[in-house]
Design a protein around this motif. Structure first.
Motif, PDB file in Angstrom:
ATOM      1  N   LEU A 150       3.824 -52.618  21.117  1.00  0.00           N
ATOM      2  CA  LEU A 150       4.691 -52.465  19.958  1.00  0.00           C
ATOM      3  C   LEU A 150       3.948 -51.689  18.880  1.00  0.00           C
ATOM      4  N   SER A 151       4.600 -50.698  18.318  1.00  0.00           N
ATOM      5  CA  SER A 151       4.007 -49.894  17.263  1.00  0.00           C
ATOM      6  C   SER A 151       4.710 -50.134  15.927  1.00  0.00           C
ATOM      7  N   GLN A 152       6.046 -50.074  15.943  1.00  0.00           N
ATOM      8  CA  GLN A 152       6.821 -50.238  14.719  1.00  0.00           C
ATOM      9  C   GLN A 152       8.073 -51.046  15.009  1.00  0.00           C
ATOM     10  N   CYS A 153       8.500 -51.778  14.002  1.00  0.00           N
ATOM     11  CA  CYS A 153       9.823 -52.395  14.032  1.00  0.00           C
ATOM     12  C   CYS A 153      10.437 -52.157  12.657  1.00  0.00           C
ATOM     13  N   PHE A 154      11.739 -52.300  12.576  1.00  0.00           N
ATOM     14  CA  PHE A 154      12.459 -51.941  11.361  1.00  0.00           C
ATOM     15  C   PHE A 154      13.230 -53.138  10.830  1.00  0.00           C
ATOM     16  N   ILE A 155      13.199 -53.318   9.520  1.00  0.00           N
ATOM     17  CA  ILE A 155      13.973 -54.344   8.837  1.00  0.00           C
ATOM     18  C   ILE A 155      14.758 -53.651   7.735  1.00  0.00           C
ATOM     19  N   ALA A 156      16.064 -53.849   7.733  1.00  0.00           N
ATOM     20  CA  ALA A 156      16.913 -53.246   6.707  1.00  0.00           C
ATOM     21  C   ALA A 156      16.788 -54.045   5.408  1.00  0.00           C
ATOM     22  N   VAL A 157      16.573 -53.332   4.320  1.00  0.00           N
ATOM     23  CA  VAL A 157      16.496 -53.968   3.001  1.00  0.00           C
ATOM     24  C   VAL A 157      17.336 -53.156   2.022  1.00  0.00           C
ATOM     25  N   ASP A 158      17.930 -53.842   1.069  1.00  0.00           N
ATOM     26  CA  ASP A 158      18.764 -53.155   0.095  1.00  0.00           C
ATOM     27  C   ASP A 158      18.066 -52.933  -1.238  1.00  0.00           C
ATOM     28  N   ASP A 159      16.891 -53.517  -1.406  1.00  0.00           N
ATOM     29  CA  ASP A 159      16.115 -53.338  -2.629  1.00  0.00           C
ATOM     30  C   ASP A 159      14.632 -53.392  -2.255  1.00  0.00           C
ATOM     31  N   HIS A 160      13.992 -52.243  -2.237  1.00  0.00           N
ATOM     32  CA  HIS A 160      12.593 -52.189  -1.791  1.00  0.00           C
ATOM     33  C   HIS A 160      11.646 -52.959  -2.710  1.00  0.00           C
ATOM     34  N   ASP A 161      11.912 -52.969  -3.991  1.00  0.00           N
ATOM     35  CA  ASP A 161      11.031 -53.713  -4.896  1.00  0.00           C
ATOM     36  C   ASP A 161      11.102 -55.212  -4.623  1.00  0.00           C
ATOM     37  N   GLN A 162      12.311 -55.741  -4.390  1.00  0.00           N
ATOM     38  CA  GLN A 162      12.435 -57.157  -4.034  1.00  0.00           C
ATOM     39  C   GLN A 162      11.796 -57.415  -2.671  1.00  0.00           C
ATOM     40  N   ALA A 163      11.984 -56.501  -1.750  1.00  0.00           N
ATOM     41  CA  ALA A 163      11.387 -56.657  -0.420  1.00  0.00           C
ATOM     42  C   ALA A 163       9.864 -56.689  -0.520  1.00  0.00           C
ATOM     43  N   LEU A 164       9.295 -55.811  -1.340  1.00  0.00           N
ATOM     44  CA  LEU A 164       7.840 -55.809  -1.518  1.00  0.00           C
ATOM     45  C   LEU A 164       7.356 -57.106  -2.153  1.00  0.00           C
ATOM     46  N   ALA A 165       8.111 -57.622  -3.112  1.00  0.00           N
ATOM     47  CA  ALA A 165       7.728 -58.891  -3.736  1.00  0.00           C
ATOM     48  C   ALA A 165       7.656 -60.002  -2.684  1.00  0.00           C
ATOM     49  N   PHE A 166       8.504 -59.916  -1.671  1.00  0.00           N
ATOM     50  CA  PHE A 166       8.488 -60.926  -0.613  1.00  0.00           C
ATOM     51  C   PHE A 166       7.431 -60.614   0.447  1.00  0.00           C
ATOM     52  N   TYR A 167       7.520 -59.464   1.071  1.00  0.00           N
ATOM     53  CA  TYR A 167       6.651 -59.159   2.213  1.00  0.00           C
ATOM     54  C   TYR A 167       5.187 -58.926   1.802  1.00  0.00           C
ATOM     55  N   ARG A 168       4.970 -58.316   0.656  1.00  0.00           N
ATOM     56  CA  ARG A 168       3.604 -58.064   0.199  1.00  0.00           C
ATOM     57  C   ARG A 168       3.066 -59.261  -0.579  1.00  0.00           C
ATOM     58  N   ASP A 169       3.800 -59.665  -1.619  1.00  0.00           N
ATOM     59  CA  ASP A 169       3.260 -60.660  -2.551  1.00  0.00           C
ATOM     60  C   ASP A 169       3.316 -62.082  -2.010  1.00  0.00           C
ATOM     61  N   VAL A 170       4.373 -62.444  -1.302  1.00  0.00           N
ATOM     62  CA  VAL A 170       4.491 -63.800  -0.771  1.00  0.00           C
ATOM     63  C   VAL A 170       3.812 -63.920   0.588  1.00  0.00           C
ATOM     64  N   LEU A 171       4.123 -62.995   1.509  1.00  0.00           N
ATOM     65  CA  LEU A 171       3.572 -63.100   2.858  1.00  0.00           C
ATOM     66  C   LEU A 171       2.172 -62.511   2.996  1.00  0.00           C
ATOM     67  N   GLY A 172       1.769 -61.676   2.056  1.00  0.00           N
ATOM     68  CA  GLY A 172       0.422 -61.112   2.107  1.00  0.00           C
ATOM     69  C   GLY A 172       0.274 -59.899   3.009  1.00  0.00           C
ATOM     70  N   LEU A 173       1.379 -59.251   3.360  1.00  0.00           N
ATOM     71  CA  LEU A 173       1.272 -58.043   4.168  1.00  0.00           C
ATOM     72  C   LEU A 173       0.793 -56.889   3.295  1.00  0.00           C
ATOM     73  N   GLU A 174       0.088 -55.965   3.904  1.00  0.00           N
ATOM     74  CA  GLU A 174      -0.406 -54.808   3.153  1.00  0.00           C
ATOM     75  C   GLU A 174       0.599 -53.668   3.228  1.00  0.00           C
ATOM     76  N   VAL A 175       0.704 -52.907   2.144  1.00  0.00           N
ATOM     77  CA  VAL A 175       1.561 -51.728   2.116  1.00  0.00           C
ATOM     78  C   VAL A 175       0.777 -50.592   2.737  1.00  0.00           C
ATOM     79  N   ARG A 176       1.345 -49.974   3.752  1.00  0.00           N
ATOM     80  CA  ARG A 176       0.666 -48.888   4.461  1.00  0.00           C
ATOM     81  C   ARG A 176       1.251 -47.520   4.151  1.00  0.00           C
ATOM     82  N   ASN A 177       2.493 -47.504   3.721  1.00  0.00           N
ATOM     83  CA  ASN A 177       3.134 -46.236   3.399  1.00  0.00           C
ATOM     84  C   ASN A 177       4.336 -46.524   2.517  1.00  0.00           C
TER      85      ASN A 177
END
Length: 140
Positions: free
Chosen positions: A5-32
């Motif tokens: 597996l290289s990439q998977c896709f998740i549809a989001v309607d607000d990238h800033d809210q998505a980043l607050a969840f995936y980056r800030d809550v889950l601790g994932l790093e932003v790569r691009n």
């Protein structure tokens, strides 16, 4: 043949809210984080899995999508009917507490499943189901 597996896709309607969840809550790093033709794609991933990217993309990202279809996809996203993702964790209960404390909508509290995991589930800010699974050790 070596397939990974290289990439998977998740549809989001607000990238800033998505980043607050995936980056800030889950601790994932932003790569691009790129924009193209008025849309935005953000790639995040776990530091423990540098070869796997999660692309946070707009719903109906194809610019040729008809307006009625784009609306239908947006409605399905809002209902939580599109994608789901399952993350593995080494501590389901601690992960549950952290994500719940962020205000995420709880779908399922931690429970031992008959198929060998303890898991819990939430909705991300866009409505996608996000599960966290911890493998249970089986008695010898």
């Amino acid at each position: 043949m070596d397939i990974r597996l290289s990439q998977c896709f998740i549809a989001v309607d607000d990238h800033d809210q998505a980043l607050a969840f995936y980056r800030d809550v889950l601790g994932l790093e932003v790569r691009n984080d790129v924009g193209f033709e008025g849309m935005r794609w953000v790639t995040v991933g776990s530091p423990a899995q540098p070869g796997v990217d999660i692309v946070l993309e707009p719903p109906a990202a194809d610019p040729n999508t008809a307006p009625a279809d784009r609306q239908a996809v947006s409605e399905l996203l809002a209902k939580g009917m599109l994608r789901g993702v399952i993350f593995s964790t080494d501590d389901c209960d601690a992960t549950f507490e952290r994500v719940r404390d962020s205000g995420a909508a709880v779908l399922q509290e931690p429970v031992d499943q008959p198929y060998g995991v303890r898991d819990c589930a939430f909705r991300d800010p866009a409505g996608n189901m996000v599960r966290f699974a911890q493998r249970r050790t089986r008695p010898a």
